[in-house]
Motif scaffolding. Structure first.
Motif, PDB file in Angstrom:
ATOM      1  N   GLY A 154      -4.921  10.556   2.424  1.00  0.00           N
ATOM      2  CA  GLY A 154      -6.283  10.266   2.876  1.00  0.00           C
ATOM      3  C   GLY A 154      -6.369   9.969   4.358  1.00  0.00           C
ATOM      4  O   GLY A 154      -7.240   9.236   4.805  1.00  0.00           O
ATOM      5  N   PRO A 195      -9.463  12.856  -1.692  1.00  0.00           N
ATOM      6  CA  PRO A 195      -8.534  11.753  -1.956  1.00  0.00           C
ATOM      7  C   PRO A 195      -9.145  10.415  -1.533  1.00  0.00           C
ATOM      8  O   PRO A 195     -10.233  10.390  -0.972  1.00  0.00           O
ATOM      9  CB  PRO A 195      -7.313  12.102  -1.092  1.00  0.00           C
ATOM     10  CG  PRO A 195      -7.848  12.946   0.005  1.00  0.00           C
ATOM     11  CD  PRO A 195      -9.073  13.637  -0.519  1.00  0.00           C
ATOM     12  N   MET A 196      -8.448   9.325  -1.810  1.00  0.00           N
ATOM     13  CA  MET A 196      -8.919   8.023  -1.336  1.00  0.00           C
ATOM     14  C   MET A 196      -8.549   7.886   0.131  1.00  0.00           C
ATOM     15  O   MET A 196      -7.474   8.310   0.550  1.00  0.00           O
ATOM     16  CB  MET A 196      -8.252   6.897  -2.123  1.00  0.00           C
ATOM     17  CG  MET A 196      -8.964   6.548  -3.413  1.00  0.00           C
ATOM     18  SD  MET A 196      -8.007   5.369  -4.367  1.00  0.00           S
ATOM     19  CE  MET A 196      -8.841   3.845  -3.931  1.00  0.00           C
ATOM     20  N   GLY A 197      -9.436   7.290   0.920  1.00  0.00           N
ATOM     21  CA  GLY A 197      -9.129   7.043   2.317  1.00  0.00           C
ATOM     22  C   GLY A 197      -8.043   5.991   2.430  1.00  0.00           C
ATOM     23  O   GLY A 197      -7.884   5.161   1.532  1.00  0.00           O
TER      24      GLY A 197
END
Lengths: 190, 184
Positions: A47, A66-68
């Motif tokens: 991320g 995606p997650m940061g």
């Protein structure tokens, strides 16, 4: 003249193989930079602007966000703790510690990344929703049949994947180890 | 003379070059990457709350316990300011550019007095902003430089329990994403 055609054919085959290799690396992504802990895996840096080219190509081709890095850590499991593929028809017990100490969510998905559930039921569980019993480790059941306690329903057909997201977590992807993560145990199959 | 060995070498060399080039180019060429999917749901320089079912439909593997708001920033008329109040659960801002993916992210830990305040600007606009800073006032906002004119800001707010979704969505509706003039 034959030499020219031979070179041309070689170049053509090379180009095709190159594209084929790229398609393959998106379909079955290589393990470059993947961190594994028990049944869970994560791709550090995915991320961020520093994500590796293979992870980036994979996300782009599949349309996944995606997650940061500041958001938290995402752990994926497609197999149980004994290494068998997670099957929707079976019942699984997820039990053990969740690292980070903050908010977390656990969700089940089918092979296309859709939440794996009958439409009117929950498709995941959050740390605030999970029931905890005095003196017992956190336990979550995954099954197509209703279960007492924490239950995430899954579609009984096909395989499924789990994503455990640790929000606001300072846990480093490289620091996780299997003993700090929940185990996924198969309880039974019809 | 181009024999079988030379042909094999040509094929191998091209396999490598084409493979590497296509892997590197994929994020820019992929028509259905997360950036394109999210951009379809966004408005220019305005924050839009995305309904949960639409978010789940648009993005595979998205968290069902998250409320999402999106803004597509266009910096041709000036920098864009994003402001939102922190709420009941963790919140974060993701900054995306086509090809680069998430190039920056912020969590609500970066908020001051319950407000997350971020300014996105081009490198030139950022120079102008820094020039106007006075020495007396501390800078409260978080500044993010975007090398592209166009990009996305995604707000993720975790919904701690299902019944809190209306409350979280109400607070996301208050979030703003607006062009700021550099002239005044």
């Amino acid at each position: 003249m034959t030499r020219f055609f031979l070179a041309l054919a070689a170049a053509f085959i090379g180009g095709l193989l190159g594209l084929g290799l790229t398609a393959l690396s998106v379909e079955t992504p290589p393990d470059f930079g993947v961190v594994r802990a028990g049944p869970w895996m994560t791709r550090p840096g995915i991320g961020t602007a520093q994500a590796d080219p293979y992870s980036r190509a994979l996300m782009a081709a599949r349309g996944i966000l995606p997650m940061g890095a500041a958001e938290g850590l995402m752990l994926t499991a497609s197999r149980d703790s004994s290494g068998a593929v997670l099957a929707g028809a079976c019942t699984y017990r997820i039990s053990g510690p969740v690292p980070g100490g903050g908010f977390w969510t656990l969700s089940a998905y089918d092979g296309n990344g859709r939440t794996s559930h009958a439409s009117d039921l929950r498709s995941g569980l959050t740390s605030d929703e999970a029931l905890r019993f005095e003196g017992e480790a956190l336990t979550i059941m995954l099954s197509p049949q209703a279960q007492p306690g924490n239950w995430i329903p899954v579609n009984s057909s096909g395989a499924f994947e789990l994503i455990l997201r640790l929000y606001d977590s300072q846990t480093s992807a490289h620091a996780i180890d299997a003993s700090a993560l929940p185990r996924i145990t198969r309880e039974g199959c019809p | 003379m181009i024999g079988p060995i030379a042909s094999l070498l040509i094929a191998l060399l091209l396999t490598g070059i084409v493979h590497l080039a296509s892997v590197l180019a994929l994020p820019w060429l992929a028509p259905r990457d997360a950036f394109s999917r999210l951009a379809e749901l966004a408005q220019d320089n305005a924050m839009t709350l995305v309904a949960q079912d639409r978010a789940a439909e648009a993005l595979p593997y998205s968290d069902p316990a998250v409320a999402t708001a999106i803004c597509r920033y266009v910096l041709d008329r000036g920098p864009v300011r994003v402001r939102l109040r922190t709420g009941v659960g963790p919140m974060s801002l993701l900054f995306l550019r086509k090809g680069a993916g998430i190039y920056h992210s912020l969590s609500d830990k970066a908020a001051t007095q319950g407000v997350l305040d971020a300014v996105v600007a081009t490198p030139q606009q950022m120079e102008a902003i820094i020039e106007r800073d006075s020495d007396d006032d501390a800078v409260q906002e978080i500044r993010i430089t975007s090398s592209d004119i166009v990009g996305l800001v995604v707000v993720h707010a975790l919904v701690p329990t299902h019944s809190q979704r209306p409350q979280v969505e109400r607070s996301l509706r208050q979030a703003t994403c607006e062009v700021e003039s550099l002239d005044d």
